[in-house]
Structures are given as structure tokens and as C-alpha cells.
Design a protein around this motif. Structure first.
Motif, PDB file in Angstrom:
ATOM      1  N   GLY A 102      16.487 -12.400  49.128  1.00  0.00           N
ATOM      2  CA  GLY A 102      14.885 -12.744  48.829  1.00  0.00           C
ATOM      3  C   GLY A 102      14.409 -14.299  49.249  1.00  0.00           C
ATOM      4  O   GLY A 102      14.412 -14.656  50.501  1.00  0.00           O
ATOM      5  N   ILE A 103      13.316 -14.961  48.851  1.00  0.00           N
ATOM      6  CA  ILE A 103      12.569 -15.237  48.723  1.00  0.00           C
ATOM      7  C   ILE A 103      13.037 -16.972  47.756  1.00  0.00           C
ATOM      8  O   ILE A 103      12.348 -16.089  46.796  1.00  0.00           O
ATOM      9  CB  ILE A 103      10.697 -15.229  49.091  1.00  0.00           C
ATOM     10  N   ALA A 158       4.783 -13.400  40.521  1.00  0.00           N
ATOM     11  CA  ALA A 158       4.610 -11.716  40.506  1.00  0.00           C
ATOM     12  C   ALA A 158       5.409 -10.915  40.496  1.00  0.00           C
ATOM     13  O   ALA A 158       6.619 -11.445  40.063  1.00  0.00           O
ATOM     14  CB  ALA A 158       4.306 -11.224  42.270  1.00  0.00           C
ATOM     15  N   ALA A 159       4.993  -9.523  40.205  1.00  0.00           N
ATOM     16  CA  ALA A 159       6.204  -8.866  39.492  1.00  0.00           C
ATOM     17  C   ALA A 159       7.101  -8.279  40.738  1.00  0.00           C
ATOM     18  O   ALA A 159       8.588  -8.297  40.099  1.00  0.00           O
ATOM     19  CB  ALA A 159       5.191  -7.451  38.678  1.00  0.00           C
ATOM     20  N   GLN A 160       6.766  -8.364  41.906  1.00  0.00           N
ATOM     21  CA  GLN A 160       7.539  -7.839  42.664  1.00  0.00           C
ATOM     22  C   GLN A 160       6.871  -8.384  44.389  1.00  0.00           C
ATOM     23  O   GLN A 160       5.439  -8.443  44.347  1.00  0.00           O
ATOM     24  CB  GLN A 160       7.926  -5.979  42.777  1.00  0.00           C
ATOM     25  N   LEU A 161       8.193  -9.518  44.600  1.00  0.00           N
ATOM     26  CA  LEU A 161       7.371  -9.568  46.215  1.00  0.00           C
ATOM     27  C   LEU A 161       7.950  -8.663  47.298  1.00  0.00           C
ATOM     28  O   LEU A 161       9.528  -7.638  47.253  1.00  0.00           O
ATOM     29  CB  LEU A 161       7.940 -10.422  45.830  1.00  0.00           C
ATOM     30  N   ASN A 162       7.223  -7.979  48.071  1.00  0.00           N
ATOM     31  CA  ASN A 162       7.671  -7.136  49.722  1.00  0.00           C
ATOM     32  C   ASN A 162       7.836  -8.237  50.527  1.00  0.00           C
ATOM     33  O   ASN A 162       7.875  -9.295  50.436  1.00  0.00           O
ATOM     34  CB  ASN A 162       6.840  -6.572  49.771  1.00  0.00           C
ATOM     35  N   TRP A 163       8.364  -7.488  51.563  1.00  0.00           N
ATOM     36  CA  TRP A 163       8.567  -8.879  53.174  1.00  0.00           C
ATOM     37  C   TRP A 163       7.047  -8.771  53.845  1.00  0.00           C
ATOM     38  O   TRP A 163       7.226  -9.900  54.109  1.00  0.00           O
ATOM     39  CB  TRP A 163       9.549  -7.693  53.604  1.00  0.00           C
ATOM     40  N   MET A 200      13.531 -15.304  44.690  1.00  0.00           N
ATOM     41  CA  MET A 200      12.725 -13.717  44.096  1.00  0.00           C
ATOM     42  C   MET A 200      13.461 -12.672  45.066  1.00  0.00           C
ATOM     43  O   MET A 200      12.882 -13.004  46.599  1.00  0.00           O
ATOM     44  CB  MET A 200      10.950 -13.299  43.842  1.00  0.00           C
ATOM     45  N   PRO A 201      14.323 -11.836  44.371  1.00  0.00           N
ATOM     46  CA  PRO A 201      14.472 -10.290  45.929  1.00  0.00           C
ATOM     47  C   PRO A 201      13.067  -9.956  46.570  1.00  0.00           C
ATOM     48  O   PRO A 201      12.268  -9.736  45.538  1.00  0.00           O
ATOM     49  CB  PRO A 201      15.367  -9.652  45.165  1.00  0.00           C
ATOM     50  N   LEU A 202      13.526  -9.636  46.997  1.00  0.00           N
ATOM     51  CA  LEU A 202      12.510  -8.777  48.038  1.00  0.00           C
ATOM     52  C   LEU A 202      12.549  -7.519  48.333  1.00  0.00           C
ATOM     53  O   LEU A 202      13.931  -6.974  48.508  1.00  0.00           O
ATOM     54  CB  LEU A 202      12.393  -9.397  49.398  1.00  0.00           C
TER      55      LEU A 202
END
Length: 313
Positions: A170-171, A182-187, A263-265
């Protein structure tokens, strides 16, 4: 002439010397007198010396026997001490266990299990070696420790790697960073951000290289602006607002990152495996074996940090 003297010969010799009688010595040793006589005969034949003068009333040491008596007593004492030490090790009343692990494992996962082990086996010494992934493997290879807890850095053919945990990437960012809500983070969110990485000699960084190649993440981890050699230093850089970092969840759950947000990616969801690492062909001591079993049970039953999961059986 070959030397066939055993500890039973020495015990027979010293018991006769102390009691001055074959009869009493045989009783004390729970032997028949004929067996004891044959044992002393074997001893005297081996050393080619007469060790006792026998009279009708008493058995006495010869001059050579007098000289040999303190030596025999010391040999028996040393043997008994060594044998008792072995038995104490087997029953876990004595011994030492060495474990090499990453700073995050030592800081986050091991304290509780070590506390439980120490309460059960208070006489067993424990020493921990804080090291990176390659260092953990090397310490196990060199028998500096009984086993290691870390990643598979170089797939050493002389080592066994038993997976026990899965650790999601994660970040790590300041709690007031715009992306922290943010609700969800991507790479993809990470690729355009200024980043801080651990140095290239760490297992975390080498694993990122591998992830980048295998998943085409577009991170360009080969040329970060800022590199730090320790997790604590990296946390300080992130707190100062110099950038964000990519870490496994376990590393980000240590106290150095307590004021930061992890936050998990997703897309893709990537994890690293954590292994119990042992050397092939090397038997663990009973104490180390017990510790390893307790660790395995602990990982299966305890509540793990967020985004850290056990490996399915």
C-alpha cells in the motif's frame, strides 16, 4: 592397541577405590561381583598396569592407581555434566534460540510470542538479529541463528522457505494528504506522486523492482528522488511532506508510522510472502523447534495487523 575404556570402567575403578572393597562397590553399582571383577580386569589389561593391590582384608590403590584416581574422577564429572546439559537442553531447562527477522517482524509480531515462550521456558535464552532480507538468509546459512522470518530474497537452494503470512502493499502518506480521504487507491494514483523509497539493498526495494517488472506498474523505482536506508528515516521523510512511500502493511504498522496513513493499493492487489526460513539438513534444537511451532500457531490464531493475512494451509 585400541582404546576400549568406557565410562563404566571409570565408574567401577573409582567406586572400588573409594569403598576399598569389590563387594561393597558391586552393591553400590548394582552389579554382580564377577561382572565388576571382569570390568577391572579389562581396564588393567587396556592400560597394561596393575591399579589395585588386593589383600584378604582390603583392596588398595597401587601408586599408578593413586595417580589415575583424580583423573578418573574428573573424567566422570565432565561426562556427567555434559550428559546432564544434553538432558536439560532436551527438556528445555537450558539452551539458547537465535532468530533473524526484519525490523517490522521484531517490532510488530514477535514481542507477544516471545513473552509467551519466555513465561513457559524461563531458562532458555533468546537473541534476535534485526536484518534485511538478504542478511536474514545469510545468518541462517551461516548457522548464526536457528531460523529466520522474512522474505525469499534470493531463493537459496540450501534453505527451506515455509510461507506463513501474506502482506499487502500500500501507500504511506501524511494524514492530511488529499488522497488520504479517497475510498480506494490504485497503483496509477501513485505513479505521478513524488516518492521516497528504501535503499536498493533492502528486501522491500528489491521486491518492488520485481513487482514493477511483473505487473508493469509504471513506478520507475530505479531512479527515486529520495532514498532512505531505514524505515524510521523513511517515515520522517514522509512526515516532512517530501513524498509518499510504498510499503507492505506490516512494515507500515510499526510505531515509526503511527501518525501516518496506510492505504492498500488495488488494481492489482499485490502481496509479499513472509516465510519461516530454515537451513536444509540442519535439525533444530528442541527449544527452537518449540518456538517455531508456537510461532506457526500464533500466526494462525492471533488477530493480525490490517491487510496482513495468514497463508492458507
Amino acid at each position: 592397541m585400541s582404546n576400549n575404556i568406557s565410562i563404566r570402567h571409570l565408574r567401577a575403578f573409582t567406586e572400588i577405590a573409594k569403598s576399598g572393597s569389590f563387594t561393597r562397590a558391586a552393591e553400590n553399582l548394582h552389579l554382580t561381583q564377577s561382572t565388576l571383577t571382569a570390568t577391572i580386569k579389562q581396564l588393567e589389561e587396556q592400560v597394561e598396569l596393575k591399579l589395585f593391590d588386593r589383600t584378604t582384608r582390603r583392596v588398595m590403590l597401587t601408586g599408578e592407581g593413586e595417580n589415575f584416581f583424580p583423573v578418573a574422577e574428573k573424567l566422570i564429572s565432565d561426562f556427567d555434566t555434559a550428559f546432564n546439559d544434553l538432558k536439560a537442553t532436551t527438556s528445555q531447562q537450558k539452551g539458547k534460540i537465535g532468530i533473524a527477522a526484519s525490523p517490522s517482524m521484531i517490532g510488530r509480531m514477535l514481542p507477544e510470542i516471545i513473552k509467551s515462550y519466555h513465561q513457559a521456558y524461563a531458562n532458555i535464552g533468546l537473541y534476535l538479529r534485526d536484518d534485511n532480507a538478504s542478511g536474514i538468509e545469510q545468518r541462517v546459512l551461516e548457522n548464526d541463528v536457528d531460523f529466520g522470518l522474512g522474505g525469499n530474497h534470493s531463493n537459496q537452494p540450501e534453505l527451506n522457505y515455509q510461507p506463513v503470512l501474506m502482506d499487502q502493499y500500500g501507500i504511506v502518506l501524511p494524514s492530511d494528504h488529499p488522497l488520504s480521504q479517497a475510498a480506494q487507491l490504485n497503483w496509477a494514483h501513485v505513479s505521478s506522486l513524488p516518492r521516497i523509497h528504501l535503499t536498493a539493498d533492502t528486501g522491500t526495494r528489491s521486491q518492488l523492482y520485481k513487482l514493477e517488472r511483473e505487473n508493469n506498474l509504471g513506478l520507475n523505482t530505479q531512479s527515486p528522488l529520495i532514498e532512505v536506508s531505514t524505515p524510521a528515516g523513511l517515515a520522517d521523510m514522509v512526515k516532512a511532506g517530501l513524498g509518499v512511500s510504498i510499503l507492505p502493511a506490516l512494515a507500515a504498522s510499526t510505531s515509526a508510522f503511527s501518525t501516518l496513513t496506510f492505504m492498500p493499493l488495488q488494481s492489482p492487489e499485490l502481496q509479499r510472502k513472509i516465510y519461516i526460513i530454515t537451513r536444509k539438513g540442519r535439525a533444530l534444537s528442541p527449544a527452537a523447534e518449540t518456538m517455531m511451532i508456537m510461532l506457526q500457531d500464533y500466526f494462525k490464531t492471533t488477530q493480525l495487523p490490517h491487510h496482513v493475512t495468514k497463508v492458507p494451509s
